[in-house]
Design an enzyme around this catalytic site. Structure first.
Site, short mmCIF file in Angstrom:
data_model
loop_
_atom_site.label_atom_id
_atom_site.label_comp_id
_atom_site.label_asym_id
_atom_site.label_seq_id
_atom_site.Cartn_x
_atom_site.Cartn_y
_atom_site.Cartn_z
N ASP A 18 0.87 -1.17 0.00
CA ASP A 18 0.00 0.00 0.00
C ASP A 18 0.91 1.23 0.00
O ASP A 18 2.13 1.12 0.18
CB ASP A 18 -0.92 -0.01 1.23
CG ASP A 18 -1.92 1.14 1.25
OD1 ASP A 18 -2.23 1.68 0.17
OD2 ASP A 18 -2.39 1.50 2.34
N SER A 19 0.31 2.39 -0.15
CA SER A 19 1.08 3.62 -0.08
C SER A 19 1.62 3.87 1.33
O SER A 19 2.59 4.60 1.51
CB SER A 19 0.23 4.82 -0.52
OG SER A 19 -0.87 4.98 0.37
N CYS A 81 -4.51 -1.28 -1.88
CA CYS A 81 -4.70 0.16 -2.06
C CYS A 81 -5.71 0.36 -3.17
O CYS A 81 -5.51 -0.13 -4.29
CB CYS A 81 -3.36 0.82 -2.42
SG CYS A 81 -3.48 2.57 -2.87
N GLU A 159 -1.56 7.91 9.01
CA GLU A 159 -0.13 7.66 8.91
C GLU A 159 0.60 8.20 10.15
O GLU A 159 1.63 7.66 10.56
CB GLU A 159 0.45 8.31 7.66
CG GLU A 159 0.09 7.61 6.37
CD GLU A 159 0.79 6.28 6.19
OE1 GLU A 159 1.99 6.19 6.48
OE2 GLU A 159 0.12 5.31 5.78
N CYS A 191 -10.95 3.46 0.91
CA CYS A 191 -9.50 3.55 1.09
C CYS A 191 -9.15 2.64 2.26
O CYS A 191 -9.82 2.69 3.30
CB CYS A 191 -9.08 5.00 1.39
SG CYS A 191 -7.34 5.19 1.85
N HIS A 193 -6.86 2.69 4.36
CA HIS A 193 -6.50 3.40 5.59
C HIS A 193 -7.71 3.61 6.50
O HIS A 193 -7.60 3.54 7.73
CB HIS A 193 -5.90 4.77 5.27
CG HIS A 193 -4.47 4.76 4.86
ND1 HIS A 193 -4.05 4.37 3.61
CD2 HIS A 193 -3.34 5.11 5.55
CE1 HIS A 193 -2.73 4.48 3.53
NE2 HIS A 193 -2.27 4.92 4.69
#
Length: 272
Positions: A18-19, A81, A159, A191, A193
């Protein structure tokens, strides 16, 4: 064809990327479904979030990460992602030999469960603007109403391991209220996240809508694909989870340890 998996076997690891840390939500679902599988997770934290990057940049990063995972002889790659999946999973499948599983917003199950005919989708701007997402809408939305909500800033909060601050709650309230005011009764987490904010989102929803999170479905699809390719591990001991990050530092390590509640084999730098 690059990234050949000539030496992979049922005991080879599964690659997940993932990012940033968001895809850990899928890795956790995968570990729960297949606890004996080894997992190599790559977070491209130096370049997170992908949702604000160009398609070309995201594609370049995804190819570089999959090259790294191929060097580790992974037997399958989970693109954890939504932005990366919608932008370039077709290219990855064309250029690498291992099977791929992607992450897409759960529009179809949300629409099937909706009683009001209106759903909301929380996602990055890049995901919402992608051609593949627009095709998903055209395929499934029909006469239903889909409220697309770009959630700028949420990835950065996650993050930073900042789940409960006034800033994070303020952003969630700002993004949820327009959907609720329009009678959306299903909210799609578009998403990976955002799954880590499920408790905070549910407090704000107050049972006015249900969340749709596809992590468990992605884990099931991964299991199905491993079975189809005869790649399920024969091991019975608990699998090892190794984490790599392009932006590895103490903050990243703290964030991963906070999100992952079982011992990790290692946390290292991905210099790619």
């Amino acid at each position: 064809m690059s990234g050949a998996r000539s030496n992979c076997s049922p005991t080879s690891p599964i690659g997940v990327f993932d990012s940033g840390v968001g895809g850990l939500s899928i890795a956790k679902a995968l570990q729960k479904a297949q606890p004996s599988e080894d997992i190599i997770y790559v977070a491209d934290s130096l370049h997170a979030p992908y949702g604000e990057k160009s398609e070309d940049f995201v594609s370049q990063r995804c190819h570089r990460i999959v090259e790294f995972l191929a060097s580790k002889q992974v037997k399958l790659v989970v693109v954890a992602c939504n932005t990366a999946t919608l932008n370039c999973i077709s290219e990855l499948r064309a250029n690498f030999s291992m099977p791929f599983v992607g992450a897409e917003p759960g529009i179809k199950p949300a629409l099937a469960a909706s009683l009001t005919g209106t759903i909301g989708v929380m996602a990055t701007q890049s995901t919402l603007e992608s051609a593949k997402y627009q095709r998903l809408l055209a395929r499934y939305a029909g006469k239903h109403k889909v409220i697309n909500q770009a959630c700028n800033g949420l990835v950065e909060q996650i993050e930073s391991n900042d789940f409960d601050s006034d800033k994070t709650i303020g952003l969630l309230r700002k993004y949820l209220e327009p959907m609720l005011l329009n009678n959306a009764d299903q909210i799609v987490l578009g998403c990976t996240h955002y799954g880590f904010l499920t408790p905070q989102i549910n407090v704000l929803l107050q049972d006015r809508a249900q969340l749709v999170n596809t992590s468990a479905a992605i884990a099931r699809q991964t299991t199905n694909l491993l079975e189809a390719h005869n790649l399920l591990t024969p091991n019975t001991v608990r699998g090892k989870v190794s984490v790599y990050s392009s932006g590895y530092d103490q903050r990243f390590e703290h964030s991963v340890q906070a999100l992952w509640d079982t011992p990790l084999a290692s946390i290292d730098l991905f210099a790619g």
